[in-house]
Write a protein that holds these residues in place. Structure first.
Motif, mmCIF file in Angstrom:
data_model
loop_
_atom_site.group_PDB
_atom_site.id
_atom_site.type_symbol
_atom_site.label_atom_id
_atom_site.label_comp_id
_atom_site.label_asym_id
_atom_site.label_seq_id
_atom_site.Cartn_x
_atom_site.Cartn_y
_atom_site.Cartn_z
ATOM 1 N N VAL A 253 0.997 -1.086 -0.097
ATOM 2 C CA VAL A 253 -0.192 -0.147 -0.184
ATOM 3 C C VAL A 253 0.934 1.111 -0.330
ATOM 4 N N PRO A 254 0.384 1.774 -1.143
ATOM 5 C CA PRO A 254 1.468 3.163 -1.076
ATOM 6 C C PRO A 254 0.896 4.012 0.477
ATOM 7 N N PRO A 255 2.259 4.642 0.697
ATOM 8 C CA PRO A 255 2.044 5.464 2.556
ATOM 9 C C PRO A 255 1.407 6.330 1.846
ATOM 10 N N GLY A 256 1.938 6.951 0.998
ATOM 11 C CA GLY A 256 0.794 8.272 0.162
ATOM 12 C C GLY A 256 -0.910 8.303 0.268
ATOM 13 N N SER A 257 -1.239 6.709 0.063
ATOM 14 C CA SER A 257 -2.794 7.170 -0.164
ATOM 15 C C SER A 257 -3.745 7.390 0.591
ATOM 16 N N ILE A 258 -4.757 7.317 0.458
ATOM 17 C CA ILE A 258 -6.136 7.678 1.115
ATOM 18 C C ILE A 258 -6.242 5.959 2.386
ATOM 19 N N THR A 259 -5.250 5.203 1.599
ATOM 20 C CA THR A 259 -5.895 3.832 3.145
ATOM 21 C C THR A 259 -5.171 4.101 3.987
ATOM 22 N N ALA A 260 -3.400 4.558 4.051
ATOM 23 C CA ALA A 260 -2.310 4.685 4.672
ATOM 24 C C ALA A 260 -3.010 5.671 5.460
#
Length: 328
Positions: free
Chosen positions: A33-40
């Motif tokens: 999961v990308p660290p800058g994502s909404i999920t993160a």
């Protein structure tokens, strides 16, 4: 489902060798999961807990999950510890880097022994493919439904696609068998409707979890009997605001059809109270330091990501060496 302590990462072997037949997705097939994502961003906040709670209740509405959790989980005797261990695991999926891969394999292997016969005498397992998929799938609709609470508006189309993409990434991380798992939001909508209409039930474990949110936390056995009534009353008063937020968020982000299956009412007043609480939280998040609003692992991962972005910005601003162009 119950989460245990982490174990060292194990070597990937050929299918059928030892326990590695449990591994559905090889490391090369998995994207983090990308660290800058909404999920993160959203998973790392303390406000993620009640949204995760809504997903957990929906998970145990699947008969297989409900039965297995009812038999093996410690949610009755150690609800706080179970919640902490569960969020520890989820944070590793999102922020753990290589540790996310190890955690996914650990979970898959940990659930293998969770097998039993249900009330009808049928053998069931925590690794039932349909049930194991449903555990991760529940995060997608609950996150979307929580959008107005978490960010003050609905997620737009691009954001929905990003959240769904990361849901599939997490499914692979935790070794969900991907055959039959929705590949698009349109497929997910059909998948979700089918579960609501044909598979979810008002399982007793789901109803227990809802009732638990209205109760004071258990008092340690070490508290003397004479002091227990006062301790219980004090605990109820002290935790009442958090319990109310947890209950309203958990029930409020559920699909109305899910609430109907559980026999839960939902009033306009409850909706207003829920929105008011989260307005206050959103305003607080704008002024409070991240160290006070994010889980520690999430906080440090976000600082690390910010430092990397700053380095890239400096890198693009100028060169470390000036090389004179060659003149022919």
């Amino acid at each position: 489902m119950t989460i245990a302590e982490s174990t060292p990462r194990q070597r990937m072997s050929a299918p059928g060798e030892g326990e590695d037949h449990l591994i559905n997705n090889t490391d090369s097939e998995i994207e983090l999961v990308p660290p800058g994502s909404i999920t993160a961003e959203q998973t790392g906040r303390f406000t993620f807990l009640p949204v995760n709670g809504a997903a957990f209740v929906m998970q145990v509405m699947h008969p297989v999950i409900g039965d297995v959790v009812g038999k093996y989980s410690v949610f009755r005797t150690d609800p706080g510890g179970r919640a902490i261990r569960s969020i520890d695991s989820v944070l590793r999926w999102v922020y753990g880097g290589e540790e996310a891969l190890a955690e996914g394999k650990r979970l898959r292997k940990m659930h293998q022994p969770l097998q039993m016969k249900n009330a009808q005498g049928k053998h069931i397992s925590a690794l039932n493919p349909e049930a194991y998929q449903w555990v991760i799938a529940t995060a997608f609709p609950t996150t979307l439904s929580a959008g107005p609470l978490l960010i003050g508006r609905e997620f737009d189309g691009k954001e929905r696609q990003e959240i769904f993409r990361d849901n599939r990434r997490i499914a692979k991380i935790v070794q969900v068998p991907m055959k039959g798992y929705p590949e698009s939001i349109e497929e997910f909508d059909e998948y979700f409707d089918d579960f609501i209409e044909n598979k979810l039930v008002a399982h007793e474990v789901a109803l227990e979890l809802i009732a638990q949110m209205r109760q004071a936390p258990p008092i340690p056995e070490s508290v003397p009997a004479a002091l227990r009534p006062a301790a219980i009353k004090a605990a109820k008063i002290a935790t009442s605001p958090i319990q109310n937020l947890n209950y309203l968020t958990t029930v409020g982000v559920m699909d109305p059809r899910v609430r109907e299956i559980l026999g839960l009412s939902w009033s306009d007043r409850e909706q207003r109270d829920l929105e008011r609480m989260h307005r206050v939280i959103r305003r607080s998040y704008k002024v409070l330091p991240e160290r006070l609003t994010y889980f520690p692992l999430a906080y440090h991962a976000r600082r690390h990501h910010a430092a990397i972005l700053a380095m890239k910005k400096r890198e693009n601003a100028g060169a470390a060496y000036h090389v004179r162009e060659r003149q022919d």
